[in-house]
Motif scaffolding. Sequence first.
Motif, short mmCIF file in Angstrom:
data_model
loop_
_atom_site.label_atom_id
_atom_site.label_comp_id
_atom_site.label_asym_id
_atom_site.label_seq_id
_atom_site.Cartn_x
_atom_site.Cartn_y
_atom_site.Cartn_z
N ILE A 1 0.07 -48.00 2.21
CA ILE A 1 0.75 -49.03 1.40
C ILE A 1 0.28 -50.42 1.81
CG2 ILE A 1 2.99 -50.05 0.83
CD1 ILE A 1 4.14 -47.21 1.09
N LYS A 2 0.01 -50.64 3.08
CA LYS A 2 -0.51 -51.94 3.54
C LYS A 2 -1.79 -52.30 2.80
CE LYS A 2 1.01 -51.67 8.32
NZ LYS A 2 0.57 -51.62 9.72
N ASN A 3 -2.67 -51.31 2.63
CA ASN A 3 -3.98 -51.57 2.05
C ASN A 3 -3.98 -51.57 0.52
OD1 ASN A 3 -5.06 -51.70 4.64
ND2 ASN A 3 -5.42 -49.51 4.70
N LYS A 4 -3.23 -50.66 -0.10
CA LYS A 4 -3.25 -50.51 -1.56
C LYS A 4 -2.09 -51.21 -2.26
CE LYS A 4 -5.45 -45.98 -1.45
NZ LYS A 4 -5.26 -44.56 -1.75
N GLY A 5 -1.01 -51.46 -1.57
CA GLY A 5 0.20 -51.96 -2.20
C GLY A 5 1.08 -50.79 -2.62
N LEU A 6 2.24 -51.08 -3.10
CA LEU A 6 3.18 -50.06 -3.57
C LEU A 6 2.83 -49.72 -5.01
CD1 LEU A 6 5.67 -48.33 -3.14
CD2 LEU A 6 7.07 -50.31 -3.72
N ILE A 7 2.44 -48.47 -5.27
CA ILE A 7 2.03 -48.05 -6.61
C ILE A 7 3.13 -47.17 -7.19
CG2 ILE A 7 0.31 -46.77 -7.94
CD1 ILE A 7 -1.73 -47.55 -5.75
N ILE A 8 3.61 -47.54 -8.39
CA ILE A 8 4.70 -46.83 -9.05
C ILE A 8 4.24 -46.49 -10.46
CG2 ILE A 8 7.10 -46.95 -9.78
CD1 ILE A 8 7.46 -49.25 -7.76
N GLY A 9 4.50 -45.27 -10.89
CA GLY A 9 4.19 -44.87 -12.27
C GLY A 9 3.15 -43.79 -12.33
N GLY A 10 2.69 -43.48 -13.54
CA GLY A 10 1.76 -42.40 -13.77
C GLY A 10 2.51 -41.08 -13.91
N SER A 11 1.80 -40.01 -14.19
CA SER A 11 2.44 -38.72 -14.36
C SER A 11 3.00 -38.22 -13.04
CB SER A 11 1.46 -37.70 -14.95
OG SER A 11 0.37 -37.52 -14.07
#
Length: 163
Positions: A26-36
Motif C-alpha cells: 500500500i505504501k508503494n501503490k496506494g490504496l486501490i478500491i474497486g474492480g471485480s
Amino acid sequence: MIYSLTHYQLTIQIPDSMKQYLSEDIKNKGLIIGGSGSYLESIEISQSTDTWTVKGDATGSYIHTMNADRTGEVTVNISQLSEASNILRNLNNTYFNKIENTKSGFINLDAFPLITLTNIKSNKVIAECKDCFIKKTVNKSITAEASNESWIFTCGEITIKGN
C-alpha cells in the motif's frame, strides 16, 4: 458522476507521513478500491459549485458568470467488512492521533495528495482529485447483515475527464 465498479478502480495515494503505518504494498501503490470481486458499493465524485450560472433581470438582459471553484467531494461507499474499510479507519484514527499544534496554532496534517478513478479496461484516468482529507469518521451501523460505510473525502481540486 456514478459508475459501475466492475471496470473501475479508485486509487488513493497515501501521504508520506502516513506510510509508516501501512504495508509495503500500500505504501508503494496506494490504496486501490474497486474492480471485480470488490466489496465496493459505489463511488461518487462531485464538485461543490456550478461552473456557470446565469442571472437575468426584469428588462430581459442577463449575464453569465463563471466560477473557477474546483473543490468538491469523493464519496466511497464500501462494505464494513472490506480490508479497504479497515485501512481507511486506521488512517482516520491515525490522523486524530497525529494532530500537532504548531507555534502559530494551526493543525499540522498532510492531505491525501491524489485520488484517481481509472477505467481498468482502457487504463484511462476518468477523474483526478487533489489535496483530499477524510471529511469525518464514518457512521457505524450494527445490523443482522453486513452494512456499508460511506467514506467522504473533501478535495481541493477535482478534474473530471470523461469515460
